[in-house]
Design a protein around this motif. Structure first.
Motif, mmCIF file in Angstrom:
data_model
loop_
_atom_site.group_PDB
_atom_site.id
_atom_site.type_symbol
_atom_site.label_atom_id
_atom_site.label_comp_id
_atom_site.label_asym_id
_atom_site.label_seq_id
_atom_site.Cartn_x
_atom_site.Cartn_y
_atom_site.Cartn_z
ATOM 1 N N LYS A 93 0.831 -1.206 0.000
ATOM 2 C CA LYS A 93 0.000 0.000 0.000
ATOM 3 C C LYS A 93 0.861 1.249 0.000
ATOM 4 O O LYS A 93 0.556 2.226 -0.679
ATOM 5 C CB LYS A 93 -0.911 0.022 1.231
ATOM 6 N N ASN A 94 1.927 1.233 0.794
ATOM 7 C CA ASN A 94 2.763 2.424 0.964
ATOM 8 C C ASN A 94 4.147 2.250 0.352
ATOM 9 O O ASN A 94 5.044 3.033 0.643
ATOM 10 C CB ASN A 94 2.912 2.744 2.459
ATOM 11 N N TYR A 95 4.332 1.240 -0.489
ATOM 12 C CA TYR A 95 5.648 0.957 -1.047
ATOM 13 C C TYR A 95 5.925 1.875 -2.228
ATOM 14 O O TYR A 95 5.122 2.000 -3.152
ATOM 15 C CB TYR A 95 5.719 -0.496 -1.488
ATOM 16 N N ASP A 96 7.076 2.512 -2.205
ATOM 17 C CA ASP A 96 7.507 3.364 -3.306
ATOM 18 C C ASP A 96 8.753 2.729 -3.924
ATOM 19 O O ASP A 96 9.846 2.783 -3.338
ATOM 20 C CB ASP A 96 7.824 4.768 -2.793
ATOM 21 N N PRO A 97 8.622 2.103 -5.091
ATOM 22 C CA PRO A 97 9.776 1.409 -5.661
ATOM 23 C C PRO A 97 10.911 2.354 -6.055
ATOM 24 O O PRO A 97 12.086 1.982 -5.966
ATOM 25 C CB PRO A 97 9.205 0.675 -6.873
ATOM 26 N N MET A 98 10.603 3.556 -6.470
ATOM 27 C CA MET A 98 11.667 4.494 -6.852
ATOM 28 C C MET A 98 12.478 4.929 -5.631
ATOM 29 O O MET A 98 13.700 5.072 -5.704
ATOM 30 C CB MET A 98 11.086 5.713 -7.575
ATOM 31 N N LYS A 99 11.812 5.117 -4.514
ATOM 32 C CA LYS A 99 12.515 5.486 -3.285
ATOM 33 C C LYS A 99 13.434 4.341 -2.854
ATOM 34 O O LYS A 99 14.579 4.565 -2.451
ATOM 35 C CB LYS A 99 11.498 5.786 -2.186
ATOM 36 N N ASP A 100 12.942 3.123 -2.970
ATOM 37 C CA ASP A 100 13.747 1.950 -2.636
ATOM 38 C C ASP A 100 14.928 1.808 -3.597
ATOM 39 O O ASP A 100 16.044 1.477 -3.192
ATOM 40 C CB ASP A 100 12.867 0.698 -2.676
ATOM 41 N N PHE A 101 14.683 2.054 -4.881
ATOM 42 C CA PHE A 101 15.760 1.990 -5.872
ATOM 43 C C PHE A 101 16.844 3.021 -5.573
ATOM 44 O O PHE A 101 18.042 2.713 -5.633
ATOM 45 C CB PHE A 101 15.185 2.212 -7.271
ATOM 46 N N GLU A 102 16.425 4.226 -5.261
ATOM 47 C CA GLU A 102 17.409 5.275 -4.954
ATOM 48 C C GLU A 102 18.218 4.939 -3.702
ATOM 49 O O GLU A 102 19.418 5.216 -3.633
ATOM 50 C CB GLU A 102 16.712 6.630 -4.798
ATOM 51 N N ALA A 103 17.574 4.319 -2.708
ATOM 52 C CA ALA A 103 18.298 3.934 -1.490
ATOM 53 C C ALA A 103 19.321 2.841 -1.801
ATOM 54 O O ALA A 103 20.461 2.882 -1.306
ATOM 55 C CB ALA A 103 17.313 3.460 -0.427
#
Length: 77
Positions: free
Chosen positions: A54-64
């Motif tokens: 629901k709250n997962y942001d794949p781009m934020k995870d990719f950037e991390a």
């Protein structure tokens, strides 16, 4: 005298009678195990995945991961 008191052993259809009992027992045990797995493991797992995404942001995870240097083809900035 004691031989008259003992019942005669069942010699015919013994396997069929026991197999019927064991087949019904195995069926009910397997249905019970399937229900326990569905309601105890599968459904809570589905709910956990749904809540996570629901709250997962794949781009934020990719950037991390990119900043941590995980990827060779995407160097850290």
């Amino acid at each position: 005298m004691s031989s008259a008191l003992l019942p005669k052993p069942q010699m015919r259809r013994l396997l069929a009678r026991r197999m019927k009992f064991h087949l019904f027992g195995a069926f009910f045990v397997s249905v019970g195990c399937a229900a326990l797995y569905k309601f105890g493991i599968a459904d809570p797992r589905k709910r956990a995945y749904a809540e996570f995404y629901k709250n997962y942001d794949p781009m934020k995870d990719f950037e991390a991961m990119r900043a941590a240097g995980v990827f060779e083809s995407a160097p850290p900035k």
